[in-house]
Every structure is written in C-alpha cells, then in structure tokens.
Design an enzyme around this catalytic site. Structure first.
Site, PDB file in Angstrom:
ATOM      1  N   GLN A   1       0.845  -1.192   0.000  1.00 50.44           N
ATOM      2  CA  GLN A   1       0.000   0.000   0.000  1.00 50.44           C
ATOM      3  C   GLN A   1       0.881   1.243   0.000  1.00 50.44           C
ATOM      4  O   GLN A   1       1.575   1.521   0.969  1.00 50.44           O
ATOM      5  CB  GLN A   1      -0.932   0.019   1.215  1.00 50.44           C
ATOM      6  CG  GLN A   1      -1.855   1.238   1.221  1.00 50.44           C
ATOM      7  CD  GLN A   1      -2.799   1.264   2.397  1.00 50.44           C
ATOM      8  OE1 GLN A   1      -2.968   0.266   3.092  1.00 50.44           O
ATOM      9  NE2 GLN A   1      -3.429   2.405   2.630  1.00 50.44           N
TER      10      GLN A   1
ATOM     11  N   CYS B   1      -6.636   1.237   1.650  1.00 49.20           N
ATOM     12  CA  CYS B   1      -6.533  -0.110   2.205  1.00 49.20           C
ATOM     13  C   CYS B   1      -7.781  -0.949   1.934  1.00 49.20           C
ATOM     14  O   CYS B   1      -7.693  -2.166   1.744  1.00 49.20           O
ATOM     15  CB  CYS B   1      -6.229  -0.071   3.696  1.00 49.20           C
ATOM     16  SG  CYS B   1      -7.456   0.825   4.685  1.00 49.20           S
TER      17      CYS B   1
ATOM     18  N   HIS C   1      -8.227   0.222   9.654  1.00 50.64           N
ATOM     19  CA  HIS C   1      -7.463  -0.316   8.537  1.00 50.64           C
ATOM     20  C   HIS C   1      -8.058  -1.652   8.096  1.00 50.64           C
ATOM     21  O   HIS C   1      -8.525  -2.438   8.925  1.00 50.64           O
ATOM     22  CB  HIS C   1      -6.004  -0.515   8.976  1.00 50.64           C
ATOM     23  CG  HIS C   1      -5.102  -1.041   7.911  1.00 50.64           C
ATOM     24  ND1 HIS C   1      -4.777  -0.317   6.782  1.00 50.64           N
ATOM     25  CD2 HIS C   1      -4.446  -2.230   7.791  1.00 50.64           C
ATOM     26  CE1 HIS C   1      -3.943  -1.026   6.023  1.00 50.64           C
ATOM     27  NE2 HIS C   1      -3.743  -2.193   6.611  1.00 50.64           N
TER      28      HIS C   1
ATOM     29  N   ASP D   1      -1.885  -7.819   4.053  1.00 48.95           N
ATOM     30  CA  ASP D   1      -1.963  -6.472   4.613  1.00 48.95           C
ATOM     31  C   ASP D   1      -0.966  -5.599   3.879  1.00 48.95           C
ATOM     32  O   ASP D   1       0.248  -5.839   3.944  1.00 48.95           O
ATOM     33  CB  ASP D   1      -1.640  -6.521   6.110  1.00 48.95           C
ATOM     34  CG  ASP D   1      -1.737  -5.166   6.798  1.00 48.95           C
ATOM     35  OD1 ASP D   1      -1.804  -4.134   6.099  1.00 48.95           O
ATOM     36  OD2 ASP D   1      -1.728  -5.145   8.042  1.00 48.95           O
TER      37      ASP D   1
END
Length: 296
Positions: A152, A158, A231, A246
């Site tokens: 990211q 996200c 998130h 992630d």
C-alpha cells in the site's frame, strides 16, 4: 419480548461480544445486524425501529457514533476516500470492477460456529477492519507464499487493496475481460509487490470506482477523508494455507494449513486470536466474507 428485557439482553451481549456491532455502527445495515442477531422472535418492523433508536442512543453515549481523528496520510498526491463495511455497496464496487455475479460481499456477524454457519458458502476470502492502535503493528512475512500481494503506497486505499487481494487470490472467479480489475491484474501479475503498489497510484479507473463507492456509504463520514483510524486487511486460501494480506507489510503472512471446506473456520480462529483478543474491549472490528452470494 418486552422492550425493557430486549434492551438488557442487547446491552449484555454487546459487552460480551462487541465485534458484532462492527464498523460505523450508526447505519441501517449495521442496525439490521442488531435486529437479526439480538431481536429474534420479534417482528422485524417493531424490532428494527426499537433497535435503531436504542443503538443510536448507545453509540452517542459511548462516543462512538463518529470520529474526526485520522492517522497521518501516506505521501501521495492521489486522494482515495476510505471505504466502509457495507456489503451491498462493496458488492457494487466489485461488480463494476469486473467481478461477475454471484460473487460479492456478505456480513460475518460473529466468529462462533453458529454465526459462521450463516455465511454463504463457499467463502473465497475474508476482509477484516480493525482499529489502527499500537496493538496491531505491521507484521514481518514468514514462510514464502505464491499469493498475489501488493504493497500500500496510497493513504486510505486499504479497503480497495483488501478487496483486490480477495479477488486476485481466488481460483474460482473469472474476471470480466477488459474490466478495470482484469486489466490491472494482467498488467501487474508478474510484478513485485512494490511495483504493484506504485501501479495502483496510476490506476485512475480503480481509484474513481473506489471513491464512487465511498460516497455511497451510509455513515456520517462517508465520502470524506475521515477513516476513523481503522485499517482493512484480508485473508485468503492460497495453496491450502490461510494467508494474511496487509498492504502495510512487506509480503504475505502465512498462518497455517486449510482447505476450501475449513477455510472460514480456520481464518476465523486466526482473526479471533490475532485481532479480537488483542483488544477485546474495542468495538471497532468488522469481518466480511467474499463469497458466492445466495441472492443479490
């Protein structure tokens, strides 16, 4: 059930399992979850009206109805708006991006066996929304994985990245040719995670779809930069492993063996252990499933 008894039951259940309420609680979708979960046996109309007022009062008194705080944004001139955990809206985002019916997003009301049994099967992946506190730092990748993974590099992207991770790691979903998701996947499937993250900065078609989706949200902060200090991450079944994806991390995190039949339960155990139990009094958790929907 009498309203006073229902209120007591709801308060007790919220204290025991705050995960159920989920992200941006003061929405009709979230309140329908309260009705389905805590008001079984009452008529839908009366239960919904009562729960809507009860939940709104409870959220205001708890200071959770809205939040103006937000973490520092990543350095990028590309503005993405934060998404909220609304299954109907997120499913429309996937559909416009190139994910065909019947695949979409469904609520996961809780992580016990009974509530997991309500999730449509098969489940391709899970999305988790959690508070960005010190309890949840980025993780170091361990075992190698063939999962499609992107870093990211864009603030507030996200949610879109978590959904792309779900879609691109599904072996059952055939993207619509020429769609935004299909074009991005084909252009980046051989790239490294950092290059994919940089490519997403220039993916205006996906950014525009994501921002359009954010503006369709039901919360007070929908369509703004208010990310409520939360998130998104996702979990997918990749090569028979539960893999955490992630964008803050340097790569996928592999958690253990799984199968298509047991993935939902296996991933739920990881989420319970690594997320819910680390901050059990925090109400800002939500889990969604990317799955074959029963109906749209």
């Amino acid at each position: 059930a009498p309203k006073k008894n229902m209120k007591r039951k709801l308060s007790t259940s919220l204290g025991r399992a705050p995960f159920i309420v989920g992200h941006r609680e003061a929405t009709d979708r979230g309140l329908r979850v309260l009705v389905r979960t805590y008001a079984r046996g009452c008529t839908l109309t009366s239960s919904f009206r009562f729960c809507r007022g009860l939940a709104s009062d409870w959220l205001r008194s708890s200071g959770l109805a809205s939040s103006s705080s937000a973490p520092a944004k990543m350095s990028s001139s590309t503005k993405w708006l934060p998404l909220e955990t609304n299954p109907e809206v997120l499913t429309r985002f996937l559909r416009k991006g190139g994910v065909p019916s019947p695949y979409g997003i469904a609520d996961v009301l809780g992580l016990d066996d009974e509530l997991l049994g309500m999730v449509p099967q098969p489940v391709e992946a899970l999305v988790v929304l959690f508070p960005t506190t010190a309890s949840f730092p980025p993780k170091e990748p361990g075992a190698s994985s063939t999962a499609y993974f992107t870093e990211q590099h864009i603030g507030d992207a996200c949610g879109a990245i978590a959904l792309l991770h779900c879609v691109f790691n599904s072996s059952d979903v055939d993207l619509v040719p020429g769609s935004p998701f299909e074009k991005f996947y084909e252009a980046t499937k051989t790239s490294d995670p950092a290059a994919r993250g940089r490519a997403l900065i220039d993916a205006d078609d996906i950014k525009d779809l994501s921002n359009e989706t954010a503006r369709q949200g039901e919360s007070a902060g929908a369509g703004t930069q208010d990310n409520q200090c939360q998130h998104f991450v996702s979990f997918a079944n990749v090569d028979g492993k539960v893999v955490e994806l992630d964008g803050r991390n340097a790569g996928p995190v592999v958690h253990g063996d799984t199968s298509q039949k047991t993935f939902l339960a296996d991933a739920a155990k990881v989420i319970q252990r690594d997320f819910i139990q680390r901050d059990p009094t925090n109400l800002h958790f939500s889990v969604l499933a990317f799955c074959r929907l029963l109906e749209e």
